[in-house]
Design a protein around this motif. Structure first.
Motif: not given
Ligand code: PFF
Length: 456
Positions: A24-25, A27, A228, A231, A234, A236, A322, A325-326
Motif C-alpha cells: 500500500s505504501a 506507489g 502520503f 498511506s 484515510m 487504509t 497502492a 489498498s484504497m
C-alpha cells in the motif's frame, strides 16, 4: 444457498501482513515524488528531515491505525464507532471513505497512462524519440478523447478482479508475489544505471548533504510526503490492520514498512538519476519525470529498450497495489456497513471510480467541455489531488492522533501493542504514547493550517 455471514478474513502470516502493508505504501509516490524532492531539497539533509517526520508524525499515526483496525476487526467507520459510538469521531471514518474515492479518481487515471506506456515501450515507440516527440506522445496519451479512458478502465478492472477474490486469495496472494518482483526489477534498473558513465553524479544528486536548501516549506513538504507515502490519514491502514494476525508485532511492522518503503524510493532514485545526468538532462518532478525524461534517457542506454519496459512494469505494479489498498477501504465499508456481498461492493465501488474517474481523465483534454469545470479554480484532476493530499489526509491524520492519544483507553492500547504482555516493548509503547499525545497532533495541526493557507 448463499452464505449469509461469512467469517471475516485475515492475512495468514506475518510476512503476508508485511508485504500487504508495504504494497500500500509503495506507489507512484516512490517513483515521481520522493526521488525528485530528495534531490532538489538538500539530498541527505532532506532525508534526515524526512526520517524525523516519519518517526515523529507518520509512525505514531500508522501504529494508531493498526491498533484501531486490529482491535476492532472492522472497516474504518465501524472501527471508530466500536471504540467510541458517541461524539463526532465517526467523521474520521467518513473522511477516510471520501479520501479513498478522491485519490482513486485521479490515481487511476495516472495508472492508466502507466499501463499504456508498457505497451508503447514494448512496441518500441520511444526509440530514438527527441524530448519534443516524447512531450507530444505524453500529451496525446493524457488528453486523447478515448484511449486514456480505456486504459483507466483496464487499471481499475485489474484492481477490481484482484479484490473480488478476497483478502487472502486476492490481496495477500498478489502482494506476496508482486512486492519481491518489484524489488528485483528496481535492482536490475539500478545495476544498469550505476554502470553508466558519469553515474556517480546522479547518485551524488540524491545523497549530497546540503542544509542550506532546507526551508520551512521543505520541512512541510517532507511531512506531507511522509504521510502520503505511508498511506496514512484515510483508514487504509485501519482496514489492512483489521486483517492482521493477532500475534503481529505492530510497532515492528510499522517500522519495517517505513524503512523498506524509503529504501524502495531511494532505489528508484538510483535507477533514474544517473541516467538523467549521464545525458545532461535536468531532473524534474511528476509526470514529466516518469513519462518524458525516463523514456528519453533509457532509450539511449544499451539494453535501454528492455529497461523502459521493466521500469513501466514496476511502476504499474506499484500503482496497482497502492490502488488495491484504497479500493479495499471503500469495499469493506459497503460489505460491513451496508451489508452487500463483496462481489457487489467491488462492482459498485469500481463503477463509482470509473464514472467520476472518467470525468477526471476528460478534464485533461482542453477540447472537452469537462475541462471547463473548475472547482476552486482547479481542474478536476488537481482538485481531487489537492483536496485529498492537502486537506483530507492531514486532517484525517490529526484526528486519528487525537483519537488515539486522548480517546482510546491507554491501558487497552498497551495490552494490544504488547500482544497481551507477550512482547517486551514497554519502552517503545511509552515513546509512542508520548508522541501521539503531545508531538504528532501539534505537528499535524501546523501542516494542516499551512496547507489550507495555500489552498486556492
Ligand atoms: N502510498 C501511495 C504512494 O506513495 O503512491 C499512495 C497512497 C496509497 C496514498 C494508499 C493513500 C493510500 F491510502
Amino acid at each position: 444457498m448463499e452464505k449469509k455471514s461469512q467469517e471475516r478474513e485475515r492475512f495468514s502470516t506475518g510476512l503476508a501482513v508485511f508485504f500487504a502493508t508495504l504494497s500500500s505504501a509503495v506507489g507512484l509516490g516512490n517513483i515521481w515524488k520522493f526521488p525528485y524532492l530528495t534531490g532538489n531539497y538538500g539530498g541527505g539533509a532532506f532525508l534526515l528531515i524526512y526520517f524525523i517526520c516519519i518517526v515523529l508524525v507518520a509512525l505514531p499515526v500508522m501504529i494508531s491505525e493498526m491498533y484501531i483496525g486490529r482491535k476492532t476487526r472492522k472497516n474504518p467507520i465501524g472501527a471508530i464507532a466500536a471504540i467510541k459510538s458517541r461524539g463526532p469521531w465517526k467523521i474520521i471514518g467518513y473522511m477516510g471513505i471520501l479520501s479513498a474515492f478522491f485519490i482513486l479518481f485521479f490515481y487511476s487515471s495516472v495508472a492508466g497512462w502507466v499501463y499504456s506506456y508498457i505497451f508503447k515501450a514494448l512496441s518500441g515507440t520511444f526509440a530514438n524519440s527527441s524530448y519534443k516527440e516524447l512531450d507530444n506522445i505524453f500529451n496525446k496519451t493524457a488528453s486523447s478523447p478515448v484511449a486514456p479512458i480505456i486504459w483507466q478502465f483496464v487499471a481499475i478492472i485489474v484492481v477490481a478482479s484482484i479484490l473480488v477474490l478476497g483478502v487472502k486469495k486476492g490481496i495477500e496472494r498478489m502482494t506476496k508475489v508482486l512486492m519481491p518482483v518489484l524489488l528485483i526489477l528496481i535492482i536490475i534498473c539500478d545495476i544498469r544505471a550505476l554502470t553508466l558513465p558519469g553515474a556517480m553524479q546522479g547518485v551524488a544528486f540524491i545523497f549530497k548533504v546540503d542544509f542550506s536548501s532546507i526551508t520551512k516549506e521543505v520541512i512541510l513538504m517532507a511531512l506531507g510526503l511522509s504521510f502520503f507515502k505511508l498511506s496514512l490519514g484515510m483508514g487504509t491502514i485501519i482496514t489492512y490492520g483489521s486483517y492482521f494476525t493477532s500475534d503481529n508485532n505492530m510497532i515492528a511492522t510499522a517500522g519495517k514498512v517505513a524503512v523498506s518503503d524509503t529504501i524502495v524510493s531511494l532505489l528508484a532514485g538510483i535507477a533514474i538519476f544517473p541516467a538523467v545526468f549521464s545525458f545532461g538532462m535536468t531532473p524534474q518532478q511528476g509526470p514529466g519525470l516518469l513519462f518524458k525524461t525516463i523514456p528519453l534517457v533509457f532509450s539511449k542506454v544499451p539494453f535501454g529498450g528492455v529497461l523502459i519496459v521493466l521500469f513501466f512494469v514496476l511502476s504499474a505494479i506499484a500503482a496497482t497495489t497502492a490502488m488495491l489498498s484504497m479500493l479495499e477501504v471503500v469495499v469493506t465499508y459497503f460489505v460491513e456497513e451496508k451489508k452487500v456481498s463483496r462481489r457487489k461492493a467491488v462492482l459498485l465501488c469500481s463503477t463509482i471510480v470509473l464514472v467520476i474517474g472518467t470525468f477526471v481523465t476528460m478534464s485533461q483534454n482542453g477540447a472537452n467541455p469537462v475541462s471547463k469545470i473548475k472547482p476552486f479554480g482547479l481542474s478536476l484532476f488537481d482538485f481531487f489531488d489537492q483536496a485529498s493530499s492537502n486537506v483530507l489526509l492531514p486532517l484525517g491524520g490529526l484526528l486519528i492522533a487525537l483519537f488515539a492519544g486522548y480517546v482510546i483507553d491507554k491501558k487497552d492500547m498497551k495490552t494490544e501493542l504488547s500482544n497481551y504482555g507477550e512482547l517486551k516493548n514497554k519502552k517503545l509503547i511509552r515513546i509512542y504514547t508520548f508522541l501521539v499525545r503531545y508531538i504528532t497532533p501539534v505537528l499535524l495541526f501546523i501542516v494542516f493550517m499551512s496547507m489550507i493557507g495555500v489552498w486556492g
